[in-house]
Write a protein that holds these residues in place. Structure first.
Motif, PDB file in Angstrom:
ATOM      1  N   PHE A 149     -14.378 -15.370 -40.763  1.00 16.90           N
ATOM      2  CA  PHE A 149     -12.997 -16.652 -40.080  1.00 16.90           C
ATOM      3  C   PHE A 149     -13.080 -14.818 -40.054  1.00 16.90           C
ATOM      4  O   PHE A 149     -13.126 -13.768 -40.289  1.00 16.90           O
ATOM      5  CB  PHE A 149     -12.865 -16.830 -41.242  1.00 16.90           C
ATOM      6  CG  PHE A 149     -12.839 -18.140 -41.002  1.00 16.90           C
ATOM      7  CD1 PHE A 149     -12.795 -19.118 -41.014  1.00 16.90           C
ATOM      8  CD2 PHE A 149     -13.746 -18.246 -42.145  1.00 16.90           C
ATOM      9  CE1 PHE A 149     -13.298 -20.259 -41.094  1.00 16.90           C
ATOM     10  CE2 PHE A 149     -14.211 -19.726 -42.926  1.00 16.90           C
ATOM     11  CZ  PHE A 149     -13.970 -20.551 -42.101  1.00 16.90           C
ATOM     12  N   CYS A 150     -12.228 -14.903 -38.321  1.00 16.46           N
ATOM     13  CA  CYS A 150     -11.668 -14.241 -38.375  1.00 16.46           C
ATOM     14  C   CYS A 150     -10.452 -12.732 -38.646  1.00 16.46           C
ATOM     15  O   CYS A 150      -9.626 -13.764 -39.825  1.00 16.46           O
ATOM     16  CB  CYS A 150     -10.985 -13.880 -36.645  1.00 16.46           C
ATOM     17  SG  CYS A 150      -9.960 -12.560 -35.898  1.00 16.46           S
ATOM     18  N   GLY A 151     -10.958 -11.620 -39.158  1.00 13.86           N
ATOM     19  CA  GLY A 151     -10.015 -10.840 -39.834  1.00 13.86           C
ATOM     20  C   GLY A 151      -8.750 -10.697 -39.677  1.00 13.86           C
ATOM     21  O   GLY A 151      -7.338 -10.971 -40.834  1.00 13.86           O
ATOM     22  N   ARG A 152      -8.430 -10.761 -38.108  1.00 13.35           N
ATOM     23  CA  ARG A 152      -6.987 -10.662 -37.777  1.00 13.35           C
ATOM     24  C   ARG A 152      -5.792 -11.825 -38.187  1.00 13.35           C
ATOM     25  O   ARG A 152      -5.193 -12.138 -37.938  1.00 13.35           O
ATOM     26  CB  ARG A 152      -7.747 -10.670 -36.568  1.00 13.35           C
ATOM     27  CG  ARG A 152      -6.066  -9.071 -36.047  1.00 13.35           C
ATOM     28  CD  ARG A 152      -5.736  -9.592 -34.170  1.00 13.35           C
ATOM     29  NE  ARG A 152      -7.207  -8.121 -33.844  1.00 13.35           N
ATOM     30  CZ  ARG A 152      -7.419  -7.517 -32.667  1.00 13.35           C
ATOM     31  NH1 ARG A 152      -6.864  -8.557 -31.722  1.00 13.35           N
ATOM     32  NH2 ARG A 152      -7.625  -6.790 -32.287  1.00 13.35           N
ATOM     33  N   CYS A 153      -6.701 -12.825 -37.124  1.00 11.92           N
ATOM     34  CA  CYS A 153      -6.084 -14.255 -37.016  1.00 11.92           C
ATOM     35  C   CYS A 153      -6.416 -15.094 -37.522  1.00 11.92           C
ATOM     36  O   CYS A 153      -5.977 -16.860 -37.806  1.00 11.92           O
ATOM     37  CB  CYS A 153      -5.994 -14.637 -35.391  1.00 11.92           C
ATOM     38  SG  CYS A 153      -7.390 -15.395 -34.808  1.00 11.92           S
ATOM     39  N   GLY A 154      -7.397 -15.582 -38.589  1.00 17.15           N
ATOM     40  CA  GLY A 154      -7.658 -16.523 -38.934  1.00 17.15           C
ATOM     41  C   GLY A 154      -9.232 -17.446 -38.287  1.00 17.15           C
ATOM     42  O   GLY A 154      -8.998 -18.194 -39.083  1.00 17.15           O
ATOM     43  N   ASN A 180     -17.708 -12.240 -32.230  1.00 16.39           N
ATOM     44  CA  ASN A 180     -16.466 -12.637 -31.569  1.00 16.39           C
ATOM     45  C   ASN A 180     -15.811 -13.495 -32.042  1.00 16.39           C
ATOM     46  O   ASN A 180     -15.799 -14.644 -32.274  1.00 16.39           O
ATOM     47  CB  ASN A 180     -16.882 -12.861 -29.985  1.00 16.39           C
ATOM     48  CG  ASN A 180     -17.365 -11.823 -29.185  1.00 16.39           C
ATOM     49  OD1 ASN A 180     -18.314 -10.716 -30.198  1.00 16.39           O
ATOM     50  ND2 ASN A 180     -17.161 -11.429 -28.105  1.00 16.39           N
ATOM     51  N   CYS A 181     -14.142 -13.185 -31.709  1.00 12.50           N
ATOM     52  CA  CYS A 181     -13.173 -13.982 -32.046  1.00 12.50           C
ATOM     53  C   CYS A 181     -12.337 -15.196 -31.282  1.00 12.50           C
ATOM     54  O   CYS A 181     -11.861 -14.291 -30.194  1.00 12.50           O
ATOM     55  CB  CYS A 181     -11.762 -13.905 -33.099  1.00 12.50           C
ATOM     56  SG  CYS A 181     -11.170 -15.610 -33.064  1.00 12.50           S
ATOM     57  N   PRO A 182     -12.553 -15.951 -30.107  1.00 11.48           N
ATOM     58  CA  PRO A 182     -12.057 -16.448 -29.357  1.00 11.48           C
ATOM     59  C   PRO A 182     -10.721 -16.849 -29.395  1.00 11.48           C
ATOM     60  O   PRO A 182     -10.091 -17.086 -28.123  1.00 11.48           O
ATOM     61  CB  PRO A 182     -12.896 -18.501 -29.347  1.00 11.48           C
ATOM     62  CG  PRO A 182     -12.697 -18.182 -30.668  1.00 11.48           C
ATOM     63  CD  PRO A 182     -13.360 -17.484 -31.717  1.00 11.48           C
ATOM     64  N   ARG A 183      -9.852 -16.616 -30.259  1.00  6.34           N
ATOM     65  CA  ARG A 183      -8.626 -16.874 -30.513  1.00  6.34           C
ATOM     66  C   ARG A 183      -7.540 -15.222 -29.590  1.00  6.34           C
ATOM     67  O   ARG A 183      -7.120 -15.116 -28.722  1.00  6.34           O
ATOM     68  CB  ARG A 183      -7.855 -17.444 -31.044  1.00  6.34           C
ATOM     69  CG  ARG A 183      -6.519 -17.826 -31.004  1.00  6.34           C
ATOM     70  CD  ARG A 183      -5.833 -17.913 -32.115  1.00  6.34           C
ATOM     71  NE  ARG A 183      -6.337 -19.373 -32.881  1.00  6.34           N
ATOM     72  CZ  ARG A 183      -6.165 -19.419 -34.187  1.00  6.34           C
ATOM     73  NH1 ARG A 183      -5.065 -18.594 -35.055  1.00  6.34           N
ATOM     74  NH2 ARG A 183      -5.870 -20.408 -35.026  1.00  6.34           N
ATOM     75  N   CYS A 184      -8.281 -14.627 -30.246  1.00  8.36           N
ATOM     76  CA  CYS A 184      -7.589 -12.872 -30.255  1.00  8.36           C
ATOM     77  C   CYS A 184      -8.417 -12.235 -29.624  1.00  8.36           C
ATOM     78  O   CYS A 184      -7.962 -11.140 -29.413  1.00  8.36           O
ATOM     79  CB  CYS A 184      -7.163 -12.523 -31.452  1.00  8.36           C
ATOM     80  SG  CYS A 184      -7.612 -12.332 -33.003  1.00  8.36           S
ATOM     81  N   GLY A 185      -9.835 -12.231 -29.218  1.00  5.53           N
ATOM     82  CA  GLY A 185     -10.744 -11.343 -29.094  1.00  5.53           C
ATOM     83  C   GLY A 185     -10.927 -10.217 -29.591  1.00  5.53           C
ATOM     84  O   GLY A 185     -11.864  -9.145 -29.407  1.00  5.53           O
ATOM     85  N   ASN A 186     -10.562 -10.311 -31.246  1.00  7.83           N
ATOM     86  CA  ASN A 186     -11.215  -9.840 -31.891  1.00  7.83           C
ATOM     87  C   ASN A 186     -13.089  -9.922 -32.468  1.00  7.83           C
ATOM     88  O   ASN A 186     -13.066 -10.868 -32.065  1.00  7.83           O
ATOM     89  CB  ASN A 186     -10.946  -9.891 -33.473  1.00  7.83           C
ATOM     90  CG  ASN A 186     -11.171  -8.773 -34.411  1.00  7.83           C
ATOM     91  OD1 ASN A 186     -11.363  -7.487 -34.560  1.00  7.83           O
ATOM     92  ND2 ASN A 186     -10.655  -8.979 -35.478  1.00  7.83           N
ATOM     93  N   VAL A 187     -13.343  -8.289 -32.100  1.00  4.62           N
ATOM     94  CA  VAL A 187     -14.920  -7.744 -32.388  1.00  4.62           C
ATOM     95  C   VAL A 187     -14.710  -7.477 -33.701  1.00  4.62           C
ATOM     96  O   VAL A 187     -14.694  -6.441 -33.963  1.00  4.62           O
ATOM     97  CB  VAL A 187     -15.251  -7.367 -31.247  1.00  4.62           C
ATOM     98  CG1 VAL A 187     -16.865  -6.597 -31.813  1.00  4.62           C
ATOM     99  CG2 VAL A 187     -14.905  -7.945 -30.180  1.00  4.62           C
TER     100      VAL A 187
HETATM  101 ZN   LIG Z   1      -8.964 -14.105 -34.156  1.00  2.00          ZN
END
Ligand SMILES: [Zn+2]
Length: 174
Positions: free
Chosen positions: A137-142, A153-160
């Protein structure tokens, strides 16, 4: 089994003068996440992790060189009891790993193998190809991370981010 200042007595235990005792003959387990001590009766058919068991769990507290894992499945069996395991950075994979941050993060679901149960704590390994993160799970947005060739890759916020994934990432039925 422990003193109540350190651990909360749980099922199958009783407290006498501040010390936790086992009420039944069984296995005592130390839950590192909740600091609980429980005793699970030794009944055939009750699933308890053993050395070489394949387990699935959720990553809890993370340090730079280890993470705690709340085990909820042994092989295909879902568990009702709480078992915790520890994954040390030296058991993540065969080659050197810089930081636990590149392996898994709190909240991730991982598959691991029990390599020892020293001191009633399950020591885990993710060194094999089919072991590692099943859902990250994305560390930025979950949001659930998608696996790309080398990164997540996070498809929601683009975090890598980075993970040590299992070969069947995203496919385990939970
Ligand atoms: Zn994210």
């Amino acid at each position: 089994m422990g003193v109540i200042e350190e651990y909360i007595p749980d099922s199958g235990t009783y407290v006498k003068e501040g010390v936790i005792y086992s009420k039944i003959v069984g296995r005592s387990l130390v839950d590192l996440l909740n600091k609980r001590v429980s005793v699970y009766p030794l009944i055939s058919g009750v699933a308890v992790p053993k050395v070489s068991s394949s387990v699935v769990g959720q990553v809890g507290n993370a340090q730079s060189d280890n993470v705690l894992v709340r085990i909820f499945k042994i092989g295909p069996k879902r568990l009702s009891g709480v078992f915790s395991g520890i994954l040390h950075i030296s058991d993540v994979q065969d080659r050197y790993v810089d930081s636990m941050n590149d392996v898994c993060k709190p909240g991730d679901i991982i598959r691991a193998k029990v390599i020892s149960e020293k001191n009633q704590i399950y020591h885990l390994s993710t060194a094999e190809k089919d072991l590692g993160v099943l859902y990250g799970f994305c560390g930025r947005c979950g949001n659930l991370l998608e696996q790309k060739r080398y990164d997540m890759n996070c498809p929601r916020c683009g975090n890598v981010e980075k993970r040590k994934t299992a070969s069947d990432y995203g496919k385990e039925e939970l």
